[in-house]
Design an enzyme around this catalytic site. Structure first.
Site, PDB file in Angstrom:
ATOM      1  N   HIS A  77      38.679  38.819  54.589  1.00 20.44           N
ATOM      2  CA  HIS A  77      39.329  38.346  53.313  1.00 20.44           C
ATOM      3  C   HIS A  77      40.176  39.722  52.705  1.00 20.44           C
ATOM      4  CE1 HIS A  77      35.767  35.647  52.523  1.00 20.44           C
ATOM      5  NE2 HIS A  77      36.694  34.892  52.854  1.00 20.44           N
ATOM      6  N   LYS A 121      29.258  24.035  49.140  1.00 15.00           N
ATOM      7  CA  LYS A 121      28.323  25.130  49.559  1.00 15.00           C
ATOM      8  C   LYS A 121      27.583  25.859  48.175  1.00 15.00           C
ATOM      9  CE  LYS A 121      32.469  26.947  52.583  1.00 15.00           C
ATOM     10  NZ  LYS A 121      33.236  28.115  52.552  1.00 15.00           N
ATOM     11  N   ARG A 148      42.783  31.330  60.315  1.00 14.91           N
ATOM     12  CA  ARG A 148      42.010  32.224  61.553  1.00 14.91           C
ATOM     13  C   ARG A 148      42.431  31.577  62.732  1.00 14.91           C
ATOM     14  NH1 ARG A 148      36.414  32.066  58.880  1.00 14.91           N
ATOM     15  NH2 ARG A 148      37.077  30.129  58.434  1.00 14.91           N
ATOM     16  N   SER A 186      32.055  34.553  55.987  1.00 15.87           N
ATOM     17  CA  SER A 186      31.036  34.662  55.116  1.00 15.87           C
ATOM     18  C   SER A 186      29.775  34.126  55.548  1.00 15.87           C
ATOM     19  CB  SER A 186      31.310  34.338  53.605  1.00 15.87           C
ATOM     20  OG  SER A 186      32.326  34.651  53.247  1.00 15.87           O
TER      21      SER A 186
HETATM   22  O1  PNS Z   1      36.297  30.306  50.435  1.00 18.30           O
HETATM   23  P1  PNS Z   1      36.391  28.803  50.735  1.00 18.30           P
HETATM   24  O2  PNS Z   1      34.868  28.182  50.570  1.00 18.30           O
HETATM   25  O3  PNS Z   1      36.809  28.177  51.874  1.00 18.30           O
HETATM   26  O4  PNS Z   1      37.209  28.522  49.327  1.00 18.30           O
HETATM   27  C1  PNS Z   1      37.537  26.842  48.999  1.00 18.30           C
HETATM   28  C2  PNS Z   1      38.210  26.822  47.835  1.00 18.30           C
HETATM   29  C3  PNS Z   1      37.068  27.750  46.622  1.00 18.30           C
HETATM   30  C4  PNS Z   1      39.422  27.633  47.572  1.00 18.30           C
HETATM   31  C5  PNS Z   1      38.095  25.367  47.393  1.00 18.30           C
HETATM   32  O5  PNS Z   1      36.756  24.979  47.687  1.00 18.30           O
HETATM   33  C6  PNS Z   1      38.568  25.176  45.839  1.00 18.30           C
HETATM   34  O6  PNS Z   1      39.867  25.029  45.683  1.00 18.30           O
HETATM   35  N1  PNS Z   1      37.687  24.792  44.923  1.00 18.30           N
HETATM   36  C7  PNS Z   1      38.268  24.826  43.441  1.00 18.30           C
HETATM   37  C8  PNS Z   1      38.013  23.188  43.324  1.00 18.30           C
HETATM   38  C9  PNS Z   1      39.132  22.316  43.626  1.00 18.30           C
HETATM   39  O7  PNS Z   1      40.344  22.949  43.292  1.00 18.30           O
HETATM   40  N2  PNS Z   1      39.249  21.524  44.791  1.00 18.30           N
HETATM   41  C10 PNS Z   1      39.989  20.710  45.049  1.00 18.30           C
HETATM   42  C11 PNS Z   1      40.687  21.456  46.365  1.00 18.30           C
HETATM   43  S1  PNS Z   1      41.103  20.358  47.500  1.00 18.30           S
END
Ligand code: PNS
Length: 163
Positions: A18, A42, A91, A129
């Site tokens: 990150h 998660k 990745r 993570s």
């Molecule tokens: O580090 P991660 O868990 O891969 O990040 C995922 C994240 C937080 C970017 C994604 O879950 C997100 O955008 N969450 C906010 C809620 C949202 O907008 N959901 C719709 C996106 S498809």
């Protein structure tokens, strides 16, 4: 031109992968907002405050980087914050399907929001993570996975989960 972008993630905890993406984004765009989100799929080990703190301790001194906690939809948060693009690291091919789905969903929700993918540094393609948590849980060495500033706190907290 994208002057303000958002690097979203759950960062539970932030990894060196990150940090690499955020640092490189800070060299490409005027303002980089690191948005710490809840990921509905998660259950985080670290609280929102802890995850923000870890990022502030590691990228907080980069002048054009700001770390904030975000609630709700990324597409809406980006709009509210004046960010015109989302920056995500890729990745491997296995990341692509999920990332592509998110990018298209976000664009549907906010047609002005683009997604920029940065190819992960080759040395971090395996890193996540979840891997950090798994290794630390079993007492393994996470020195090469997380920033030195947060290493002890992350290691001790996760290892303690095993009891
Ligand atoms: O580090 P991660 O868990 O891969 O990040 C995922 C994240 C937080 C970017 C994604 O879950 C997100 O955008 N969450 C906010 C809620 C949202 O907008 N959901 C719709 C996106 S498809």
């Amino acid at each position: 031109m994208h002057s303000t972008v958002i690097c979203p993630g759950s960062f539970d905890p932030v990894t060196l992968g990150h940090i690499d993406i955020i640092t490189r984004a800070s060299g490409m765009f005027d303002n980089v907002i690191v948005g710490v989100f809840a990921n509905g799929e998660k259950h985080p080990v670290f609280s929102m405050e802890e995850r923000i703190g870890f990022l502030q301790r590691t990228v907080g001194d980069i002048p054009n980087v700001r770390v904030i906690g975000c609630d709700g939809l990324l597409a809406q948060c980006a709009k509210d914050l004046g960010a015109s693009a989302v920056v995500r690291g890729l990745r491997a091919v296995s990341d692509f399907e999920y990332e592509f789905q998110m990018a298209l969903t976000n664009r549907k929700l906010n047609p002005e929001l683009d997604t920029v993918f940065l190819a992960s540094d080759a040395s971090y393609t395996y890193l996540s993570s979840s891997i950090v948590k798994n290794v630390a849980y079993h007492g393994g060495d996470i020195t090469n996975f997380v920033p030195a500033e947060i290493h002890d706190e992350v290691f001790n907290r996760i290892k303690a989960l095993k009891g």
